[in-house]
Design a protein around this motif. Structure first.
Motif, PDB file in Angstrom:
ATOM      1  N   ALA A 182      14.615 -57.742   2.453  1.00  0.00           N
ATOM      2  CA  ALA A 182      13.782 -57.063   1.458  1.00  0.00           C
ATOM      3  C   ALA A 182      13.787 -55.554   1.673  1.00  0.00           C
ATOM      4  CB  ALA A 182      12.351 -57.599   1.518  1.00  0.00           C
ATOM      5  N   PHE A 183      13.726 -55.136   2.932  1.00  0.00           N
ATOM      6  CA  PHE A 183      13.753 -53.705   3.235  1.00  0.00           C
ATOM      7  C   PHE A 183      15.069 -53.073   2.804  1.00  0.00           C
ATOM      8  CE2 PHE A 183      14.748 -50.194   6.150  1.00  0.00           C
ATOM      9  CZ  PHE A 183      13.647 -49.383   5.933  1.00  0.00           C
ATOM     10  N   LEU A 184      16.169 -53.807   2.957  1.00  0.00           N
ATOM     11  CA  LEU A 184      17.481 -53.253   2.633  1.00  0.00           C
ATOM     12  C   LEU A 184      17.783 -53.298   1.138  1.00  0.00           C
ATOM     13  CD1 LEU A 184      19.638 -54.765   5.545  1.00  0.00           C
ATOM     14  CD2 LEU A 184      18.916 -52.385   5.280  1.00  0.00           C
ATOM     15  N   TYR A 185      17.451 -54.398   0.489  1.00  0.00           N
ATOM     16  CA  TYR A 185      17.959 -54.621  -0.866  1.00  0.00           C
ATOM     17  C   TYR A 185      16.897 -54.571  -1.959  1.00  0.00           C
ATOM     18  CZ  TYR A 185      22.124 -56.115   1.611  1.00  0.00           C
ATOM     19  OH  TYR A 185      23.218 -56.148   2.416  1.00  0.00           O
ATOM     20  N   LEU A 186      15.621 -54.645  -1.625  1.00  0.00           N
ATOM     21  CA  LEU A 186      14.588 -54.595  -2.666  1.00  0.00           C
ATOM     22  C   LEU A 186      14.595 -53.268  -3.424  1.00  0.00           C
ATOM     23  CD1 LEU A 186      12.327 -56.116  -4.048  1.00  0.00           C
ATOM     24  CD2 LEU A 186      10.738 -55.212  -2.322  1.00  0.00           C
ATOM     25  N   PRO A 187      14.765 -52.120  -2.760  1.00  0.00           N
ATOM     26  CA  PRO A 187      14.861 -50.865  -3.542  1.00  0.00           C
ATOM     27  C   PRO A 187      16.031 -50.863  -4.518  1.00  0.00           C
ATOM     28  CG  PRO A 187      14.428 -50.383  -1.238  1.00  0.00           C
ATOM     29  CD  PRO A 187      14.734 -51.840  -1.306  1.00  0.00           C
ATOM     30  N   MET A 188      17.165 -51.455  -4.122  1.00  0.00           N
ATOM     31  CA  MET A 188      18.298 -51.524  -5.041  1.00  0.00           C
ATOM     32  C   MET A 188      17.987 -52.418  -6.234  1.00  0.00           C
ATOM     33  SD  MET A 188      21.542 -51.832  -2.443  1.00  0.00           S
ATOM     34  CE  MET A 188      21.731 -50.711  -1.060  1.00  0.00           C
ATOM     35  N   VAL A 189      17.309 -53.533  -5.979  1.00  0.00           N
ATOM     36  CA  VAL A 189      16.951 -54.440  -7.073  1.00  0.00           C
ATOM     37  C   VAL A 189      16.009 -53.748  -8.045  1.00  0.00           C
ATOM     38  CG1 VAL A 189      15.790 -56.600  -7.643  1.00  0.00           C
ATOM     39  CG2 VAL A 189      17.328 -56.495  -5.676  1.00  0.00           C
ATOM     40  N   ILE A 190      15.031 -53.012  -7.525  1.00  0.00           N
ATOM     41  CA  ILE A 190      14.096 -52.287  -8.386  1.00  0.00           C
ATOM     42  C   ILE A 190      14.837 -51.232  -9.210  1.00  0.00           C
ATOM     43  CG2 ILE A 190      12.105 -50.738  -8.394  1.00  0.00           C
ATOM     44  CD1 ILE A 190      11.089 -52.194  -5.925  1.00  0.00           C
ATOM     45  N   LEU A 191      15.756 -50.534  -8.573  1.00  0.00           N
ATOM     46  CA  LEU A 191      16.541 -49.516  -9.283  1.00  0.00           C
ATOM     47  C   LEU A 191      17.348 -50.145 -10.415  1.00  0.00           C
ATOM     48  CD1 LEU A 191      18.470 -46.598  -7.726  1.00  0.00           C
ATOM     49  CD2 LEU A 191      19.686 -48.115  -9.255  1.00  0.00           C
ATOM     50  N   ILE A 192      17.980 -51.291 -10.142  1.00  0.00           N
ATOM     51  CA  ILE A 192      18.782 -51.958 -11.168  1.00  0.00           C
ATOM     52  C   ILE A 192      17.898 -52.432 -12.320  1.00  0.00           C
ATOM     53  CG2 ILE A 192      20.228 -53.979 -11.625  1.00  0.00           C
ATOM     54  CD1 ILE A 192      21.289 -53.698  -8.753  1.00  0.00           C
ATOM     55  N   VAL A 193      16.734 -52.981 -11.993  1.00  0.00           N
ATOM     56  CA  VAL A 193      15.830 -53.475 -13.035  1.00  0.00           C
ATOM     57  C   VAL A 193      15.371 -52.330 -13.929  1.00  0.00           C
ATOM     58  CG1 VAL A 193      13.565 -54.493 -13.459  1.00  0.00           C
ATOM     59  CG2 VAL A 193      15.082 -55.489 -11.732  1.00  0.00           C
ATOM     60  N   TYR A 194      14.964 -51.208 -13.344  1.00  0.00           N
ATOM     61  CA  TYR A 194      14.450 -50.094 -14.128  1.00  0.00           C
ATOM     62  C   TYR A 194      15.555 -49.307 -14.827  1.00  0.00           C
ATOM     63  CZ  TYR A 194       9.568 -50.484 -12.849  1.00  0.00           C
ATOM     64  OH  TYR A 194       8.270 -50.919 -12.726  1.00  0.00           O
ATOM     65  N   SER A 195      16.821 -49.586 -14.520  1.00  0.00           N
ATOM     66  CA  SER A 195      17.890 -48.959 -15.291  1.00  0.00           C
ATOM     67  C   SER A 195      17.967 -49.540 -16.700  1.00  0.00           C
ATOM     68  CB  SER A 195      19.238 -49.141 -14.585  1.00  0.00           C
ATOM     69  OG  SER A 195      19.641 -50.502 -14.596  1.00  0.00           O
ATOM     70  N   PHE A 196      17.356 -50.717 -16.916  1.00  0.00           N
ATOM     71  CA  PHE A 196      17.297 -51.338 -18.236  1.00  0.00           C
ATOM     72  C   PHE A 196      15.925 -51.143 -18.891  1.00  0.00           C
ATOM     73  CE2 PHE A 196      20.473 -53.730 -15.832  1.00  0.00           C
ATOM     74  CZ  PHE A 196      21.550 -53.684 -16.699  1.00  0.00           C
ATOM     75  N   ASN A 197      15.207 -50.125 -18.444  1.00  0.00           N
ATOM     76  CA  ASN A 197      13.868 -49.870 -18.962  1.00  0.00           C
ATOM     77  C   ASN A 197      13.956 -49.065 -20.260  1.00  0.00           C
ATOM     78  OD1 ASN A 197      11.134 -49.610 -19.225  1.00  0.00           O
ATOM     79  ND2 ASN A 197      10.911 -48.057 -17.614  1.00  0.00           N
ATOM     80  N   GLU A 198      13.120 -49.406 -21.218  1.00  0.00           N
ATOM     81  CA  GLU A 198      13.082 -48.701 -22.498  1.00  0.00           C
ATOM     82  C   GLU A 198      12.473 -47.318 -22.366  1.00  0.00           C
ATOM     83  OE1 GLU A 198      13.387 -47.900 -26.573  1.00  0.00           O
ATOM     84  OE2 GLU A 198      14.240 -49.599 -25.469  1.00  0.00           O
ATOM     85  N   SER A 199      11.486 -47.195 -21.480  1.00  0.00           N
ATOM     86  CA  SER A 199      10.750 -45.949 -21.353  1.00  0.00           C
ATOM     87  C   SER A 199      11.539 -44.921 -20.556  1.00  0.00           C
ATOM     88  CB  SER A 199       9.404 -46.200 -20.671  1.00  0.00           C
ATOM     89  OG  SER A 199       8.738 -44.982 -20.400  1.00  0.00           O
ATOM     90  N   ARG A 200      11.307 -43.654 -20.852  1.00  0.00           N
ATOM     91  CA  ARG A 200      11.904 -42.577 -20.072  1.00  0.00           C
ATOM     92  C   ARG A 200      11.228 -42.445 -18.715  1.00  0.00           C
ATOM     93  NH1 ARG A 200      15.131 -38.223 -20.482  1.00  0.00           N
ATOM     94  NH2 ARG A 200      15.699 -38.790 -22.611  1.00  0.00           N
ATOM     95  N   LEU A 201       9.987 -42.902 -18.610  1.00  0.00           N
ATOM     96  CA  LEU A 201       9.295 -42.882 -17.323  1.00  0.00           C
ATOM     97  C   LEU A 201       9.852 -44.004 -16.460  1.00  0.00           C
ATOM     98  CD1 LEU A 201       5.638 -42.337 -18.587  1.00  0.00           C
ATOM     99  CD2 LEU A 201       7.248 -40.618 -17.743  1.00  0.00           C
ATOM    100  N   VAL A 202      10.390 -43.662 -15.305  1.00  0.00           N
ATOM    101  CA  VAL A 202      11.106 -44.638 -14.496  1.00  0.00           C
ATOM    102  C   VAL A 202      10.176 -45.625 -13.808  1.00  0.00           C
ATOM    103  CG1 VAL A 202      13.051 -43.099 -14.103  1.00  0.00           C
ATOM    104  CG2 VAL A 202      11.099 -43.012 -12.552  1.00  0.00           C
ATOM    105  N   THR A 203       8.879 -45.343 -13.777  1.00  0.00           N
ATOM    106  CA  THR A 203       7.943 -46.242 -13.107  1.00  0.00           C
ATOM    107  C   THR A 203       7.083 -47.036 -14.085  1.00  0.00           C
ATOM    108  OG1 THR A 203       6.325 -44.448 -12.916  1.00  0.00           O
ATOM    109  CG2 THR A 203       7.840 -44.780 -11.059  1.00  0.00           C
ATOM    110  N   VAL A 204       7.318 -46.877 -15.371  1.00  0.00           N
ATOM    111  CA  VAL A 204       6.530 -47.584 -16.387  1.00  0.00           C
ATOM    112  C   VAL A 204       7.489 -48.473 -17.180  1.00  0.00           C
ATOM    113  CG1 VAL A 204       5.038 -47.380 -18.395  1.00  0.00           C
ATOM    114  CG2 VAL A 204       4.867 -45.708 -16.525  1.00  0.00           C
TER     115      VAL A 204
END
Length: 282
Positions: free
Chosen positions: A17-39
Protein backbone atom coordinates in the motif's frame (compact mmCIF):
# COMPACT_ATOMS: atom_id res chain seq x y z
CA UNK A 1 5.56 -25.58 9.42
CA UNK A 2 3.71 -22.75 7.66
CA UNK A 3 5.48 -19.39 7.59
CA UNK A 4 2.28 -17.44 6.89
CA UNK A 5 1.23 -15.35 9.87
CA UNK A 6 -1.10 -12.42 10.31
CA UNK A 7 1.89 -10.23 11.10
CA UNK A 8 3.54 -11.12 7.77
CA UNK A 9 0.28 -10.54 5.88
CA UNK A 10 -0.26 -7.18 7.58
CA UNK A 11 3.32 -6.06 6.96
CA UNK A 12 3.07 -7.13 3.31
CA UNK A 13 -0.22 -5.31 2.87
CA UNK A 14 1.06 -2.07 4.36
CA UNK A 15 4.27 -2.35 2.36
CA UNK A 16 2.48 -2.72 -0.97
CA UNK A 17 0.00 0.00 0.00
CA UNK A 18 2.84 2.39 0.82
CA UNK A 19 4.50 1.71 -2.54
CA UNK A 20 1.56 1.48 -4.92
CA UNK A 21 -1.44 3.24 -3.34
CA UNK A 22 -0.20 6.72 -4.40
CA UNK A 23 0.15 5.45 -7.97
CA UNK A 24 -3.37 4.01 -7.89
CA UNK A 25 -4.76 7.31 -6.61
CA UNK A 26 -2.89 9.21 -9.32
CA UNK A 27 -4.26 6.90 -12.03
CA UNK A 28 -7.81 7.19 -10.70
CA UNK A 29 -7.73 10.99 -10.55
CA UNK A 30 -6.31 11.20 -14.07
CA UNK A 31 -9.85 10.26 -15.18
CA UNK A 32 -11.43 12.97 -13.03
CA UNK A 33 -13.85 15.42 -14.65
CA UNK A 34 -12.92 18.27 -12.34
CA UNK A 35 -9.83 20.43 -12.76
CA UNK A 36 -9.30 20.16 -9.01
CA UNK A 37 -7.15 17.07 -8.58
CA UNK A 38 -8.49 16.29 -5.10
CA UNK A 39 -12.21 16.66 -5.86
CA UNK A 40 -13.90 13.81 -7.73
CA UNK A 41 -16.52 15.11 -10.17
CA UNK A 42 -17.12 12.08 -12.35
CA UNK A 43 -15.33 9.89 -14.87
CA UNK A 44 -13.84 11.61 -17.91
CA UNK A 45 -10.96 11.19 -20.35
CA UNK A 46 -10.88 14.81 -21.46
CA UNK A 47 -7.55 15.51 -19.73
CA UNK A 48 -5.85 12.95 -21.96
CA UNK A 49 -7.16 14.90 -24.93
CA UNK A 50 -5.91 18.13 -23.39
CA UNK A 51 -2.53 16.49 -22.82
CA UNK A 52 -2.15 15.47 -26.46
CA UNK A 53 -2.97 19.05 -27.50
CA UNK A 54 -0.32 20.50 -25.17
CA UNK A 55 2.66 21.31 -27.42
CA UNK A 56 5.05 21.87 -24.52
CA UNK A 57 4.49 18.41 -23.06
CA UNK A 58 4.60 16.76 -26.48
CA UNK A 59 7.88 18.44 -27.42
CA UNK A 60 9.40 17.57 -24.04
CA UNK A 61 8.24 13.95 -24.37
CA UNK A 62 9.81 13.67 -27.84
CA UNK A 63 13.10 15.08 -26.54
CA UNK A 64 13.03 12.69 -23.58
CA UNK A 65 12.38 9.63 -25.73
CA UNK A 66 15.20 10.52 -28.11
CA UNK A 67 17.62 11.16 -25.27
CA UNK A 68 16.64 7.94 -23.47
CA UNK A 69 16.96 5.81 -26.61
CA UNK A 70 20.36 7.09 -27.72
CA UNK A 71 21.86 7.30 -24.23
CA UNK A 72 20.68 3.79 -23.35
CA UNK A 73 22.02 2.39 -26.64
CA UNK A 74 25.43 4.04 -26.31
CA UNK A 75 25.63 3.13 -22.63
CA UNK A 76 24.79 -0.50 -23.41
CA UNK A 77 27.58 -0.77 -25.97
CA UNK A 78 30.18 0.94 -23.76
CA UNK A 79 28.98 -0.77 -20.58
CA UNK A 80 29.12 -4.22 -22.17
CA UNK A 81 32.65 -3.55 -23.42
CA UNK A 82 33.71 -2.30 -19.98
CA UNK A 83 32.17 -5.33 -18.25
CA UNK A 84 33.92 -7.70 -20.66
CA UNK A 85 37.28 -6.06 -19.99
CA UNK A 86 36.78 -6.16 -16.21
CA UNK A 87 35.71 -9.82 -16.13
CA UNK A 88 37.89 -11.27 -18.88
CA UNK A 89 40.84 -8.87 -18.82
CA UNK A 90 42.46 -10.38 -15.75
CA UNK A 91 45.00 -8.31 -13.87
CA UNK A 92 46.31 -5.37 -15.89
CA UNK A 93 47.94 -2.06 -15.12
CA UNK A 94 45.34 0.50 -14.05
CA UNK A 95 42.56 -2.03 -13.44
CA UNK A 96 41.66 -0.53 -10.05
CA UNK A 97 41.50 2.98 -11.49
CA UNK A 98 39.49 1.75 -14.47
CA UNK A 99 36.92 -0.09 -12.34
CA UNK A 100 36.68 2.88 -10.00
CA UNK A 101 35.96 5.23 -12.90
CA UNK A 102 33.31 2.84 -14.24
CA UNK A 103 31.46 2.45 -10.93
CA UNK A 104 31.94 6.00 -9.60
CA UNK A 105 28.63 7.31 -11.02
CA UNK A 106 26.79 4.72 -8.91
CA UNK A 107 27.80 6.41 -5.65
CA UNK A 108 28.38 9.96 -6.84
CA UNK A 109 25.61 12.43 -5.88
CA UNK A 110 23.66 13.53 -8.93
CA UNK A 111 24.19 17.19 -8.06
CA UNK A 112 27.96 16.73 -8.18
CA UNK A 113 27.77 14.78 -11.44
CA UNK A 114 25.53 17.36 -13.08
CA UNK A 115 27.62 20.31 -11.88
CA UNK A 116 30.90 18.73 -13.00
CA UNK A 117 29.47 17.97 -16.45
CA UNK A 118 28.13 21.51 -16.71
CA UNK A 119 31.57 22.95 -15.93
CA UNK A 120 33.12 20.57 -18.47
CA UNK A 121 30.75 21.63 -21.24
CA UNK A 122 31.32 25.30 -20.44
CA UNK A 123 35.11 24.86 -20.43
CA UNK A 124 35.14 23.27 -23.89
CA UNK A 125 32.56 25.74 -25.25
CA UNK A 126 30.01 23.04 -26.02
CA UNK A 127 26.51 24.42 -26.36
CA UNK A 128 24.03 22.69 -24.09
CA UNK A 129 21.22 20.80 -25.78
CA UNK A 130 20.11 17.29 -26.64
CA UNK A 131 23.68 16.18 -27.36
CA UNK A 132 24.97 17.22 -23.94
CA UNK A 133 22.04 15.51 -22.20
CA UNK A 134 22.82 12.30 -24.09
CA UNK A 135 26.47 12.50 -23.03
CA UNK A 136 25.49 13.10 -19.41
CA UNK A 137 22.95 10.27 -19.29
CA UNK A 138 25.37 7.89 -21.00
CA UNK A 139 27.88 8.59 -18.24
CA UNK A 140 25.77 7.21 -15.40
CA UNK A 141 23.73 4.67 -17.39
CA UNK A 142 26.93 2.95 -18.49
CA UNK A 143 27.75 2.13 -14.87
CA UNK A 144 24.45 0.32 -14.35
CA UNK A 145 24.84 -1.62 -17.59
CA UNK A 146 28.34 -2.70 -16.54
CA UNK A 147 27.04 -4.06 -13.24
CA UNK A 148 24.25 -6.06 -14.90
CA UNK A 149 26.43 -7.51 -17.68
CA UNK A 150 29.35 -8.22 -15.33
CA UNK A 151 27.14 -10.33 -13.07
CA UNK A 152 26.17 -12.45 -16.09
CA UNK A 153 29.73 -12.78 -17.39
CA UNK A 154 30.99 -13.95 -13.99
CA UNK A 155 28.61 -16.94 -14.08
CA UNK A 156 29.23 -17.60 -17.77
CA UNK A 157 30.44 -21.09 -18.68
CA UNK A 158 33.62 -20.38 -20.63
CA UNK A 159 33.92 -23.98 -21.83
CA UNK A 160 31.34 -23.20 -24.54
CA UNK A 161 33.43 -20.29 -25.74
CA UNK A 162 36.62 -22.38 -25.61
CA UNK A 163 34.92 -25.08 -27.67
CA UNK A 164 34.16 -22.51 -30.37
CA UNK A 165 37.80 -21.40 -30.35
CA UNK A 166 38.97 -25.01 -30.62
CA UNK A 167 36.73 -25.45 -33.67
CA UNK A 168 38.55 -22.63 -35.47
CA UNK A 169 36.52 -19.55 -34.59
CA UNK A 170 38.35 -16.29 -34.03
CA UNK A 171 37.90 -14.52 -30.66
CA UNK A 172 35.56 -12.00 -32.29
CA UNK A 173 33.52 -14.73 -33.98
CA UNK A 174 33.31 -16.64 -30.69
CA UNK A 175 32.07 -13.52 -28.90
CA UNK A 176 29.56 -12.69 -31.64
CA UNK A 177 28.21 -16.22 -32.14
CA UNK A 178 28.50 -17.72 -28.66
CA UNK A 179 29.09 -15.22 -25.88
CA UNK A 180 26.80 -12.40 -27.00
CA UNK A 181 23.67 -14.55 -27.56
CA UNK A 182 24.08 -16.12 -24.12
CA UNK A 183 24.51 -12.82 -22.29
CA UNK A 184 21.89 -11.07 -24.44
CA UNK A 185 19.19 -11.15 -21.68
CA UNK A 186 21.58 -9.23 -19.42
CA UNK A 187 22.39 -6.79 -22.23
CA UNK A 188 18.69 -6.20 -22.90
CA UNK A 189 18.06 -5.77 -19.16
CA UNK A 190 20.88 -3.23 -19.01
CA UNK A 191 19.40 -1.33 -21.95
CA UNK A 192 15.96 -1.25 -20.34
CA UNK A 193 17.46 -0.10 -17.04
CA UNK A 194 19.42 2.65 -18.78
CA UNK A 195 16.34 3.72 -20.75
CA UNK A 196 14.25 3.93 -17.57
CA UNK A 197 16.91 5.86 -15.65
CA UNK A 198 17.33 8.34 -18.50
CA UNK A 199 13.57 8.71 -18.81
CA UNK A 200 13.31 9.53 -15.11
CA UNK A 201 16.34 11.78 -14.61
CA UNK A 202 15.74 15.36 -13.50
CA UNK A 203 18.80 16.60 -11.62
CA UNK A 204 21.53 15.87 -14.17
CA UNK A 205 19.33 16.90 -17.09
CA UNK A 206 18.57 20.25 -15.42
CA UNK A 207 22.31 21.02 -15.37
CA UNK A 208 23.10 19.86 -18.90
CA UNK A 209 19.93 20.87 -20.79
CA UNK A 210 19.82 24.05 -22.82
CA UNK A 211 16.94 26.45 -23.49
CA UNK A 212 16.00 24.56 -26.68
CA UNK A 213 16.08 21.10 -25.06
CA UNK A 214 13.64 20.56 -22.22
CA UNK A 215 13.06 17.01 -21.04
CA UNK A 216 9.78 15.74 -19.71
CA UNK A 217 10.84 15.57 -16.02
CA UNK A 218 12.02 19.18 -16.22
CA UNK A 219 8.73 20.23 -17.83
CA UNK A 220 6.70 18.36 -15.21
CA UNK A 221 8.72 19.86 -12.36
CA UNK A 222 8.27 23.35 -13.76
CA UNK A 223 4.53 22.80 -14.13
CA UNK A 224 4.06 21.31 -10.66
CA UNK A 225 5.61 24.39 -9.06
CA UNK A 226 2.56 26.30 -10.28
CA UNK A 227 0.15 23.60 -9.07
CA UNK A 228 -0.71 20.03 -10.01
CA UNK A 229 -3.04 19.86 -12.99
CA UNK A 230 -5.05 16.85 -14.21
CA UNK A 231 -2.90 16.85 -17.36
CA UNK A 232 0.11 15.92 -15.23
CA UNK A 233 -1.89 13.07 -13.71
CA UNK A 234 -2.74 11.84 -17.21
CA UNK A 235 0.89 12.12 -18.30
CA UNK A 236 2.11 10.28 -15.21
CA UNK A 237 -0.42 7.51 -15.86
CA UNK A 238 0.90 7.08 -19.40
CA UNK A 239 4.48 6.92 -18.10
CA UNK A 240 3.49 4.30 -15.51
CA UNK A 241 1.87 2.27 -18.28
CA UNK A 242 4.98 2.51 -20.47
CA UNK A 243 7.27 1.40 -17.64
CA UNK A 244 4.92 -1.44 -16.67
CA UNK A 245 4.78 -2.59 -20.29
CA UNK A 246 8.58 -2.55 -20.46
CA UNK A 247 8.88 -4.61 -17.28
CA UNK A 248 6.34 -7.17 -18.47
CA UNK A 249 8.03 -7.40 -21.88
CA UNK A 250 11.44 -7.91 -20.31
CA UNK A 251 10.05 -10.60 -18.02
CA UNK A 252 8.44 -12.43 -20.94
CA UNK A 253 11.66 -12.23 -22.98
CA UNK A 254 13.69 -13.54 -20.04
CA UNK A 255 11.22 -16.37 -19.45
CA UNK A 256 11.23 -17.31 -23.13
CA UNK A 257 15.04 -17.38 -23.16
CA UNK A 258 15.10 -19.62 -20.09
CA UNK A 259 12.60 -21.98 -21.70
CA UNK A 260 14.61 -22.05 -24.91
CA UNK A 261 17.87 -22.74 -23.04
CA UNK A 262 16.21 -25.57 -21.10
CA UNK A 263 14.82 -27.02 -24.34
CA UNK A 264 18.23 -26.81 -26.02
CA UNK A 265 19.83 -28.47 -23.01
CA UNK A 266 17.33 -31.35 -23.14
CA UNK A 267 17.95 -31.78 -26.84
CA UNK A 268 21.68 -31.84 -26.27
CA UNK A 269 21.29 -34.43 -23.52
CA UNK A 270 19.05 -36.56 -25.74
CA UNK A 271 21.49 -36.29 -28.63
CA UNK A 272 24.35 -37.28 -26.36
CA UNK A 273 22.38 -40.26 -25.04
CA UNK A 274 21.58 -41.40 -28.59
CA UNK A 275 25.23 -41.09 -29.59
CA UNK A 276 26.22 -43.13 -26.56
CA UNK A 277 23.69 -45.85 -27.41
CA UNK A 278 24.94 -45.98 -31.01
CA UNK A 279 28.51 -46.23 -29.81
CA UNK A 280 27.64 -49.13 -27.49
CA UNK A 281 25.72 -50.84 -30.27
CA UNK A 282 28.70 -50.73 -32.61
Amino acid sequence: MSRFTWFNATALTFGFAFLYLPMVILIVYSFNESRLVTVWAGFSTKWYGELFRNEQFLDAAWVTLRVAFFSATIATVLGTMAAYVLVRGGRFFGRTLFSGMIYAPLVMPEVITGLSLLLLFISINLDRGIFTIILAHTTFCMAYVSVVVSSRLVSFDRSVEEAALDLGATPFDAFRSVTLPIIMPAVVSGWLLGFTLSLDDLVIASFTAGPAATTLPIQIFSSVRLGVSPEINALSTILIGIVALGVVTASLISKRNLVRQARDARRAIQAGAEDAREARAT
